[in-house]
Design an enzyme around this catalytic site. Structure first.
Site, short mmCIF file in Angstrom:
data_model
loop_
_atom_site.label_atom_id
_atom_site.label_comp_id
_atom_site.label_asym_id
_atom_site.label_seq_id
_atom_site.Cartn_x
_atom_site.Cartn_y
_atom_site.Cartn_z
CB CYS A 270 -8.72 41.52 3.54
SG CYS A 270 -8.64 40.20 4.77
CG HIS A 365 -3.47 41.87 4.17
ND1 HIS A 365 -3.97 42.97 4.85
CD2 HIS A 365 -4.25 40.83 4.52
CE1 HIS A 365 -5.00 42.60 5.59
NE2 HIS A 365 -5.19 41.31 5.40
CD GLU A 367 -1.51 45.40 3.75
OE1 GLU A 367 -1.49 44.59 4.70
OE2 GLU A 367 -2.30 45.28 2.78
#
Length: 396
Positions: A270, A365, A367
């Site tokens: 990001c 992202h 995660e």
């Protein structure tokens, strides 16, 4: 028309929405953006990348599962304000410890509900995100106790700083370093690798994903110097997500160039992707309405695979797609680079891969908190990169 019991949302271009107060009573302002996720509102609210932003949820029903102590992605709620259509009157989840409405109120997050969020989001998609403010309670009254004019509220909106040109990563970064030890099957074992993760607005699941792969992760403040970073003896360096304009992050770009010059394996997500782009000599620009949600289709140009991914960004890297080029900084000092991922909705650059140095990044992202796990392989790529550099087998 509105009355003192209402909540009023005023956009920078003069559009007005009248609804009901949700969360805290008062006033708040910021850049108004929309998030398209059907789930994960608690992770959204606690994502530091939403600092100074009013978030509109496109999914109409919000709050069904209440709030709990496990899902937050940071120590607090970061959104400046919250806009929903139909907040749930009931909480139904075995993990719930309270309602979203009560949590917003206790954290002083001013919100508005029962407005036409579909109309609002369609407008933001065509006009672009902009500044806005929510007013409720005494914020709707002037000094004489009479209802304020829309013009007076609009003046307050226009006095709000614009996101472009704003530096916010120091505001959300941890003030003290902390360490996440290996977990899962690696719990209690010596770490396979040590990672220095620079917190520019990191989400808690990110170092956890590395710890699951046997890494010891030192999460460090954005103010860390290169000498302090080196003293950690990392096998790799990570730059996190974060809020604000990447053009206002010269100190972090300089730090990253020192990391690249020293040959550390680097992974960024990001904001970290935007900073790698800048370090390599590319520019960045502000998107019309950004990508925010957990359903963005991205193509991995190195494998041809399509993955559904979680996003939260309003800026992007300006780099050529479909070709390998010399990184522009200092006449190709960092060698060749290519765009490794693209967004299939609008062809926005979603990743960079360096050819001659051990560095890569993605704009989204992996995660996945909340969101799909299609991109979890990127953490494996980072581990493999650290292993190949450590063993001297990279490019062998």
């Amino acid at each position: 028309m509105f009355d003192p019991q209402d909540a009023v949302l005023v956009l920078e271009d003069g559009q007005v929405y009248v609804g009901e107060p949700y969360g805290a009573i008062g006033t708040t302002s910021g850049e108004i953006v929309f998030a398209t996720g059907m789930t994960g509102y608690q992770e959204t609210l606690t994502d530091p990348s939403y600092d100074r932003q009013i978030v509109v949820q496109t999914f109409p029903h919000i709050g069904d599962t209440g709030i709990n102590g496990e899902d937050p992605e940071s120590s607090r709620i970061w959104v400046a304000g919250y806009v929903v259509r139909d907040p749930s009157p009931n909480v139904s989840n075995w993990r719930a410890t309270g309602s979203l409405d009560d949590d917003l109120e206790s954290n002083h997050i001013v919100g508005i509900s029962h407005i036409d969020t579909r109309k609002l989001v369609r407008h933001l998609r065509s006009a672009g995100v902009m500044r806005a403010a929510i007013f409720s309670g005494d914020a709707l009254l002037d000094g004489d106790g009479k209802l304020r004019t829309i013009d007076s509220m609009l003046d307050e909106v226009k006095a709000t700083p614009q996101m472009k040109g704003m530096s916010l990563y120091d505001e959300v970064s941890t003030k003290e370093a902390y360490t996440i030890e290996p977990c899962g099957e690696f719990e209690g074992k010596e770490p396979l690798f040590t990672v220095a993760a620079v917190d520019l607005g990191i989400k808690s699941m990110t170092p956890h994903r590395m710890a699951e792969r046997g890494c010891r992760v030192h999460v460090v403040p954005s103010t860390i110097t290169f000498d302090e970073l080196q003293s950690l003896n990392p096998d790799g360096v990570f730059f996190s997500n974060g809020p604000g304009d990447p053009e206002q992050a010269d100190s972090e770009v300089n730090l990253l160039r020192q990391v690249l010059d020293a040959g550390y394996p680097f992974f960024g997500i990001c904001f970290g992707n935007q900073l790698l782009g800048r370090a390599l000599g590319f520019g960045t620009y502000k998107l019309k309405f950004g990508h925010r949600g957990i359903n963005q289709p991205v193509k991995d140009m190195t494998t041809g695979k399509i993955e559904i991914t979680a996003h939260n960004h309003g800026f992007a890297v300006d780099a050529p797609i479909g070709e390998t080029v010399d990184a522009p900084f200092e006449n190709g000092k960092y060698g060749k680079v290519f765009v490794s991922h693209i967004d299939l909705n609008d062809n926005v650059v979603e990743g960079l891969q360096c050819v001659d140095i051990p560095a890569f990044s993605v704009q989204y992202h992996p995660e996945a908190a909340a969101g799909p796990h299609d991109a979890a392989y990127l953490f494996d790529r980072f581990v493999d990169l650290m292993r190949s550099v450590k063993e001297g087998t990279r490019n062998a």
